[in-house]
Structures are given as structure tokens and as C-alpha cells.
Design a protein around this motif. Sequence first.
Motif, mmCIF file in Angstrom:
data_model
loop_
_atom_site.group_PDB
_atom_site.id
_atom_site.type_symbol
_atom_site.label_atom_id
_atom_site.label_comp_id
_atom_site.label_asym_id
_atom_site.label_seq_id
_atom_site.Cartn_x
_atom_site.Cartn_y
_atom_site.Cartn_z
ATOM 1 N N THR A 237 0.932 -1.215 -0.004
ATOM 2 C CA THR A 237 0.041 -0.085 0.049
ATOM 3 C C THR A 237 0.963 1.071 -0.172
ATOM 4 O OG1 THR A 237 -1.802 -1.145 1.249
ATOM 5 C CG2 THR A 237 -1.871 1.156 1.115
ATOM 6 N N SER A 238 1.920 1.091 0.825
ATOM 7 C CA SER A 238 2.605 2.573 1.107
ATOM 8 C C SER A 238 3.235 2.826 -0.385
ATOM 9 C CB SER A 238 3.826 2.372 1.959
ATOM 10 O OG SER A 238 4.603 1.040 1.840
ATOM 11 N N TYR A 239 3.890 1.881 -1.036
ATOM 12 C CA TYR A 239 4.615 2.052 -2.302
ATOM 13 C C TYR A 239 3.543 2.310 -3.534
ATOM 14 C CZ TYR A 239 7.409 1.113 -6.411
ATOM 15 O OH TYR A 239 8.440 0.892 -7.731
ATOM 16 N N LEU A 240 2.510 1.488 -3.337
ATOM 17 C CA LEU A 240 1.247 2.209 -4.467
ATOM 18 C C LEU A 240 0.750 3.681 -4.049
ATOM 19 C CD1 LEU A 240 -0.443 1.419 -6.719
ATOM 20 C CD2 LEU A 240 -2.134 0.574 -5.202
ATOM 21 N N LEU A 241 0.738 3.806 -2.694
ATOM 22 C CA LEU A 241 0.082 5.274 -2.366
ATOM 23 C C LEU A 241 1.196 6.399 -3.079
ATOM 24 C CD1 LEU A 241 -2.110 6.335 -0.750
ATOM 25 C CD2 LEU A 241 -0.501 6.395 1.314
ATOM 26 N N LYS A 242 2.470 6.266 -2.962
ATOM 27 C CA LYS A 242 3.460 7.027 -3.775
ATOM 28 C C LYS A 242 2.979 7.388 -5.178
ATOM 29 C CE LYS A 242 7.958 6.738 -5.451
ATOM 30 N NZ LYS A 242 9.109 5.789 -5.481
ATOM 31 N N HIS A 243 2.800 6.036 -5.928
ATOM 32 C CA HIS A 243 2.219 6.310 -7.279
ATOM 33 C C HIS A 243 0.947 7.105 -7.490
ATOM 34 C CE1 HIS A 243 6.047 4.580 -8.182
ATOM 35 N NE2 HIS A 243 6.032 3.707 -7.375
ATOM 36 N N LEU A 244 0.193 6.592 -6.568
ATOM 37 C CA LEU A 244 -1.320 7.257 -6.873
ATOM 38 C C LEU A 244 -1.210 8.819 -6.643
ATOM 39 C CD1 LEU A 244 -3.194 4.645 -4.960
ATOM 40 C CD2 LEU A 244 -3.389 4.979 -7.304
ATOM 41 N N GLN A 245 -0.327 9.177 -5.380
ATOM 42 C CA GLN A 245 0.082 10.407 -5.339
ATOM 43 C C GLN A 245 0.567 10.958 -6.642
ATOM 44 O OE1 GLN A 245 2.097 10.188 -1.852
ATOM 45 N NE2 GLN A 245 0.429 10.501 -0.445
ATOM 46 N N THR A 246 1.503 10.504 -7.282
ATOM 47 C CA THR A 246 1.933 10.880 -8.610
ATOM 48 C C THR A 246 1.183 11.208 -9.748
ATOM 49 O OG1 THR A 246 4.055 9.702 -7.938
ATOM 50 C CG2 THR A 246 3.824 10.511 -10.182
ATOM 51 N N LEU A 247 -0.057 10.021 -9.724
ATOM 52 C CA LEU A 247 -0.651 10.145 -10.740
ATOM 53 C C LEU A 247 -1.890 11.477 -10.512
ATOM 54 C CD1 LEU A 247 -1.702 6.305 -10.975
ATOM 55 C CD2 LEU A 247 -0.382 7.794 -12.812
ATOM 56 N N PRO B 91 -12.012 9.940 5.475
ATOM 57 C CA PRO B 91 -12.264 8.625 5.917
ATOM 58 C C PRO B 91 -12.967 7.747 4.826
ATOM 59 C CG PRO B 91 -13.407 9.960 7.579
ATOM 60 C CD PRO B 91 -12.532 10.898 6.744
ATOM 61 N N THR B 92 -13.825 8.655 4.190
ATOM 62 C CA THR B 92 -14.576 7.769 3.390
ATOM 63 C C THR B 92 -14.122 8.084 1.740
ATOM 64 O OG1 THR B 92 -16.376 9.488 3.017
ATOM 65 C CG2 THR B 92 -16.646 7.684 4.580
ATOM 66 N N GLY B 93 -13.149 8.616 1.643
ATOM 67 C CA GLY B 93 -12.480 9.205 0.400
ATOM 68 C C GLY B 93 -11.746 8.019 -0.344
ATOM 69 N N GLY B 94 -11.102 8.321 -1.339
ATOM 70 C CA GLY B 94 -10.449 7.156 -2.214
ATOM 71 C C GLY B 94 -9.941 7.961 -3.670
ATOM 72 N N TYR B 95 -9.637 7.048 -4.357
ATOM 73 C CA TYR B 95 -9.472 7.608 -5.838
ATOM 74 C C TYR B 95 -10.396 7.245 -6.961
ATOM 75 C CZ TYR B 95 -4.930 8.488 -3.564
ATOM 76 O OH TYR B 95 -3.964 8.847 -3.004
ATOM 77 N N ARG B 96 -10.355 8.470 -7.745
ATOM 78 C CA ARG B 96 -11.142 7.999 -8.950
ATOM 79 C C ARG B 96 -10.619 8.852 -10.345
ATOM 80 N NH1 ARG B 96 -14.970 13.051 -9.446
ATOM 81 N NH2 ARG B 96 -16.544 11.575 -10.111
ATOM 82 N N LEU B 97 -10.811 8.324 -11.361
ATOM 83 C CA LEU B 97 -10.300 8.931 -12.559
ATOM 84 C C LEU B 97 -10.546 10.577 -12.597
ATOM 85 C CD1 LEU B 97 -10.255 6.548 -15.578
ATOM 86 C CD2 LEU B 97 -8.741 6.688 -13.794
ATOM 87 N N ALA B 98 -9.373 11.319 -13.056
ATOM 88 C CA ALA B 98 -9.654 12.917 -13.103
ATOM 89 C C ALA B 98 -10.056 12.973 -14.606
ATOM 90 C CB ALA B 98 -8.461 13.562 -12.624
ATOM 91 N N ARG B 99 -10.074 12.023 -15.498
ATOM 92 C CA ARG B 99 -10.397 12.428 -17.047
ATOM 93 C C ARG B 99 -10.966 11.141 -17.463
ATOM 94 N NH1 ARG B 99 -4.696 13.527 -19.891
ATOM 95 N NH2 ARG B 99 -3.699 14.651 -18.278
ATOM 96 N N ALA B 100 -11.614 11.414 -18.558
ATOM 97 C CA ALA B 100 -12.301 10.314 -19.223
ATOM 98 C C ALA B 100 -11.376 9.293 -19.815
ATOM 99 C CB ALA B 100 -13.204 10.450 -20.433
ATOM 100 N N GLU C 155 -2.795 14.953 -12.609
ATOM 101 C CA GLU C 155 -4.104 14.902 -12.808
ATOM 102 C C GLU C 155 -4.634 13.960 -13.782
ATOM 103 O OE1 GLU C 155 -4.598 19.352 -14.225
ATOM 104 O OE2 GLU C 155 -3.977 20.022 -12.397
ATOM 105 N N LEU C 156 -4.221 12.764 -13.469
ATOM 106 C CA LEU C 156 -4.948 11.638 -14.239
ATOM 107 C C LEU C 156 -6.025 11.037 -13.343
ATOM 108 C CD1 LEU C 156 -1.584 10.179 -15.584
ATOM 109 C CD2 LEU C 156 -3.209 11.548 -16.849
ATOM 110 N N VAL C 157 -5.424 10.904 -12.002
ATOM 111 C CA VAL C 157 -6.508 10.586 -10.979
ATOM 112 C C VAL C 157 -6.680 11.589 -9.863
ATOM 113 C CG1 VAL C 157 -5.830 8.002 -11.396
ATOM 114 C CG2 VAL C 157 -5.085 9.591 -9.154
#
Lengths: 167, 167
Positions: free
Chosen positions: A39-49, A61-70, A53-55
Motif C-alpha cells: 500500500t505504501s509503495y502504491l500510495l506514492k504512485h497514486l499521489q504521482t498520478l 475517511p470515506t475518500g479514495g481515488y477516481r479518474l480525473a479524466r475520461a 491530474e490523471l486521477v
Amino acid sequence: MKLGDGVEQAIHCVAILAALPKDGLLPAAALAEFHGVSTSYLLKHLQTLSRAELVQSVPGPTGGYRLARAPEDITLLDIVLAVEGPEPAFRCKEIRQRGPNPLPGYMFKAPCQINRVMLRAEKAYREELRQVTIADLAAQVRTDDTEGLIEARGCAFFDAAMRHYAP
Amino acid sequence: MKLGDGVEQAIHCVAILAALPKDGLLPAAALAEFHGVSTSYLLKHLQTLSRAELVQSVPGPTGGYRLARAPEDITLLDIVLAVEGPEPAFRCKEIRQRGPNPLPGYMFKAPCQINRVMLRAEKAYREELRQVTIADLAAQVRTDDTEGLIEARGCAFFDAAMRHYAP
């Protein structure tokens, strides 16, 4: 020359986010568990994405990730450059200008032939990745998923882990 | 994604060796001085090029390096793969097979779509480098060297550092 493992993880994450319903969110820990990665390694990449502005990262606490574009507007090149950085793999150190008896400076106005060829190859590489979007990948997976098993696994994952985006 | 500095150094070395007269040899220390780089680091790459049979290492106190093949038969791809290794930059870890509720094994007979696209891009990259030989680079440099300054510098270097190959 080696791409980091983050590239594969980032592309898979973007691909699964592309399959979410419109108001869906997936937390980083669920994405990490689904892909069997840290999770910690992936989190780094999700933050990069997210910075690229890709995600979109929805905090809380009820957050998460979604796409920022189609998915049609995200290419594999976008993801690779976000994770690996925009610099070319070949970084000319201009060693032609070093050593004894250097040539006069005006000889180095044109780029080194070696650099030129290396960058041309890199352009061809990027061009291939630019031509494939996440929507293309998703369409191909749907075609290959003749028995609906990939879709069923995705649905079970969403049932267990998906949150709802309420802006 | 980053190529090591050895790639630039190796290509420059092979290019200068291609300009040697037929019986010429250049010691590693001279090649390092001419390119303003560390001898020990360059030596490592010269040994790699030698193992790949792109250059020939002639041992002994009057030894040195020469090409093992004609410049027409050495592509930039040969040199990049010798220095960086033959593995693709993208190394699929098959993370699609990880995580909970895995799909049945037969679903993974075909390669992952992501891997397929990444390798297609790498093929395009390699194809560009395969199309350019050291002879092509040398011809381009001769064309660009309108005042003969690059040639004159090379000749002065050979006068000072070249040894003769006597098999």
C-alpha cells in the motif's frame, strides 16, 4: 534501462478505476490488496498520478481515488511519464566537448548525432504509448473476457471496497 | 527510465575506434582521456563491448582496443543492448494474477494487454536503433565536419595514442 515496478501498478490502477461507476471511489489500501502490492509503495504512485491530474484523490475517511479524466483521454504515455518523469532515458552529457584539444564552441551548436538518434528512438517509443488509451485497454479486456470472469471479479471487488463520491 | 552514462561513452568509443586505420589499437586510458571520463568506469564498458564481440581487446603492454566487426555491422542497438543488457525496460510482474479471488489459470495464457503494448513500444524503440550503424554515424560526422576540424582532432589523438596491432 529499466522501468520501475510503479509503471505496471499505476497502469493497472488507472485501468480498474476506469471501470468504476460514475460516483465510485476506491481507497488506496483496496487497490493495493486487489493488485497484491504494498500500500505504501502504491500510495506514492497514486499521489504521482494525482499530481499529473490523471486521477483525483478525494480525502477523508470515506475518500479514495477516481479518474480525473475520461479513459479516452488517458494514454499509456501519460501514465508512464507521470510515474517515470518526463526526461528522456538517454541524457547526453556532451562528452564530445570534453578531453584535450577541444573543438571550437560553434562546432557544438547542432546536437550530437548520437543524441539525435537516441532521442529519435525514444520518440518512436513514446509515440506507440501515446496511441493507446485506457479506454482502448478496457475495450480489449472486454473482448478477451469471453466468459465474463474478469468483469465478475471486478464487480465483486467493487461490491466489497467501493465508496461513493459525494462532492 | 534512465540509460546509464555508459551508453553514451560506449557509442563514442566505438565511433572513434571505427576511424582507426586497419592496424590501429587504442588503449582504454587514451579513450578515457579523449572523452574526459573515468578510465575504470570506461574499462568496465569496454569489457562489456568485448564480451558482446563488438570490440576486440588485445592484451599486453602494447595492447588496446579495436573493432571486432566492420562499422557497417555494428548498430546502435547492438551497443545499447551490450551495455544495458537484453532485457526489456518493462518487466511485467503479472500483478493481474495476484490479489483475492484470482481468476483461473487458463485466463493468463495470453500475455497481459499492458505488457503487450509496453513491449510493442520497446520494439519500435529498438527498431530505430537497429537502423543506424556506426558507419552511418561516421558518414554523418564527415558531412558535418565541413572544415575538417573533427578529423584533425582525431588524427592528432591517433598520432599521440595509437598503437599498432601485430597479431
